[in-house]
Design a protein around this motif. Structure first.
Motif, mmCIF file in Angstrom:
data_model
loop_
_atom_site.group_PDB
_atom_site.id
_atom_site.type_symbol
_atom_site.label_atom_id
_atom_site.label_comp_id
_atom_site.label_asym_id
_atom_site.label_seq_id
_atom_site.Cartn_x
_atom_site.Cartn_y
_atom_site.Cartn_z
ATOM 1 N N GLY A 266 0.834 -1.192 0.000
ATOM 2 C CA GLY A 266 0.000 0.000 0.000
ATOM 3 C C GLY A 266 0.871 1.244 0.000
ATOM 4 N N SER A 267 0.293 2.361 0.420
ATOM 5 C CA SER A 267 1.031 3.627 0.428
ATOM 6 C C SER A 267 0.455 4.552 1.491
ATOM 7 N N ALA A 268 1.066 5.716 1.630
ATOM 8 C CA ALA A 268 0.583 6.713 2.588
ATOM 9 C C ALA A 268 -0.795 7.205 2.167
ATOM 10 N N PRO A 269 -1.603 7.638 3.073
ATOM 11 C CA PRO A 269 -1.331 7.779 4.497
ATOM 12 C C PRO A 269 -1.572 6.472 5.263
ATOM 13 N N ILE A 270 -0.995 6.403 6.467
ATOM 14 C CA ILE A 270 -1.224 5.259 7.351
ATOM 15 C C ILE A 270 -2.617 5.396 7.956
ATOM 16 N N LEU A 271 -3.359 4.305 7.966
ATOM 17 C CA LEU A 271 -4.688 4.274 8.582
ATOM 18 C C LEU A 271 -4.542 3.679 9.978
ATOM 19 N N ILE A 272 -4.951 4.419 10.978
ATOM 20 C CA ILE A 272 -4.810 3.986 12.371
ATOM 21 C C ILE A 272 -6.180 3.976 13.017
ATOM 22 N N LYS A 273 -6.497 2.864 13.668
ATOM 23 C CA LYS A 273 -7.791 2.733 14.324
ATOM 24 C C LYS A 273 -7.691 3.234 15.771
ATOM 25 N N ARG A 274 -8.559 4.157 16.115
ATOM 26 C CA ARG A 274 -8.656 4.641 17.493
ATOM 27 C C ARG A 274 -9.463 3.637 18.287
ATOM 28 N N VAL A 275 -9.023 3.328 19.488
ATOM 29 C CA VAL A 275 -9.720 2.353 20.319
ATOM 30 C C VAL A 275 -10.028 2.961 21.689
ATOM 31 N N PRO A 276 -11.152 2.576 22.269
ATOM 32 C CA PRO A 276 -11.420 2.998 23.648
ATOM 33 C C PRO A 276 -10.364 2.386 24.571
ATOM 34 N N PHE A 277 -10.046 3.062 25.671
ATOM 35 C CA PHE A 277 -9.035 2.519 26.577
ATOM 36 C C PHE A 277 -9.311 2.930 28.011
ATOM 37 N N LYS A 278 -8.712 2.175 28.913
ATOM 38 C CA LYS A 278 -8.700 2.500 30.334
ATOM 39 C C LYS A 278 -7.289 2.165 30.804
ATOM 40 N N ALA A 279 -6.532 3.160 31.252
ATOM 41 C CA ALA A 279 -5.152 2.950 31.687
ATOM 42 C C ALA A 279 -5.036 3.296 33.168
ATOM 43 N N ARG A 280 -4.591 2.326 33.951
ATOM 44 C CA ARG A 280 -4.349 2.547 35.377
ATOM 45 C C ARG A 280 -2.838 2.643 35.560
ATOM 46 N N LEU A 281 -2.377 3.801 36.012
ATOM 47 C CA LEU A 281 -0.950 4.058 36.154
ATOM 48 C C LEU A 281 -0.611 4.187 37.638
ATOM 49 N N PHE A 282 0.321 3.372 38.082
ATOM 50 C CA PHE A 282 0.673 3.351 39.501
ATOM 51 C C PHE A 282 1.726 4.404 39.795
ATOM 52 N N HIS A 283 1.346 5.359 40.622
ATOM 53 C CA HIS A 283 2.208 6.483 40.986
ATOM 54 C C HIS A 283 1.614 7.075 42.259
ATOM 55 N N SER A 284 2.455 7.449 43.201
ATOM 56 C CA SER A 284 1.951 8.081 44.415
ATOM 57 C C SER A 284 1.254 9.388 44.037
ATOM 58 N N THR A 285 -0.001 9.495 44.396
ATOM 59 C CA THR A 285 -0.769 10.685 44.036
ATOM 60 C C THR A 285 -0.862 11.683 45.189
ATOM 61 N N SER A 286 -0.284 11.335 46.338
ATOM 62 C CA SER A 286 -0.359 12.187 47.517
ATOM 63 C C SER A 286 0.269 13.551 47.234
ATOM 64 N N GLY A 287 -0.516 14.604 47.378
ATOM 65 C CA GLY A 287 -0.036 15.965 47.172
ATOM 66 C C GLY A 287 0.258 16.317 45.722
ATOM 67 N N LYS A 288 -0.186 15.495 44.789
ATOM 68 C CA LYS A 288 0.095 15.730 43.371
ATOM 69 C C LYS A 288 -1.170 16.172 42.644
ATOM 70 N N MET A 289 -0.982 17.056 41.684
ATOM 71 C CA MET A 289 -2.063 17.414 40.780
ATOM 72 C C MET A 289 -1.823 16.638 39.488
ATOM 73 N N ILE A 290 -2.814 15.885 39.078
ATOM 74 C CA ILE A 290 -2.694 15.062 37.872
ATOM 75 C C ILE A 290 -3.793 15.476 36.908
ATOM 76 N N ARG A 291 -3.372 15.782 35.688
ATOM 77 C CA ARG A 291 -4.322 16.175 34.648
ATOM 78 C C ARG A 291 -4.008 15.393 33.381
ATOM 79 N N ALA A 292 -5.022 15.162 32.574
ATOM 80 C CA ALA A 292 -4.832 14.475 31.295
ATOM 81 C C ALA A 292 -5.569 15.243 30.213
ATOM 82 N N PHE A 293 -4.978 15.245 29.021
ATOM 83 C CA PHE A 293 -5.543 15.985 27.902
ATOM 84 C C PHE A 293 -5.520 15.127 26.643
#
Length: 106
Positions: free
Chosen positions: A38-65
């Motif tokens: 084939g050729s460009a462009p690359i076709l990429i499928k977006r998938v729903p996700f749930k990611a649990r990331l282990f990190h001490s959250t005490s006193g931290k502000m966490i944001r996602a965009f």
């Protein structure tokens, strides 16, 4: 963070051939080969996700965009926060594969 499902070139084609030497298994293995790159462009499928990331959250502000392809912020995504981890999920609505997670002192 990048979350993707299937990815392939536009017009990429595959040939599927059964491996008959594996007859004892419930589902025989397949030998899959690319017959046209084939050729460009690359076709990429977006998938729903749930990611649990282990990190001490005490006193931290966490944001996602959600980000666009240029890395610019589109919208903020809610975070589920616990003592030892935080969870980011996007189940529907976003049309992107790019995400930014920001951890800073609260």
């Amino acid at each position: 963070m990048t979350v993707v499902g299937e990815a392939q070139n536009t017009g990429q084609k595959y040939s599927k051939k059964f491996d008959k030497s594996i007859v004892k298994e419930e589902r025989p293995k397949r030998d899959v080969r690319i017959i046209s790159r084939g050729s460009a462009p690359i076709l990429i499928k977006r998938v729903p996700f749930k990611a649990r990331l282990f990190h001490s959250t005490s006193g931290k502000m966490i944001r996602a965009f959600a980000l666009n392809g240029a890395g610019e912020r589109l919208t903020e995504i809610p975070i589920l926060k616990s003592k030892d981890f935080f969870q980011v999920s996007e189940e529907k609505g976003m049309s992107t594969i790019y995400y930014e997670i920001v951890i800073s002192d609260g």
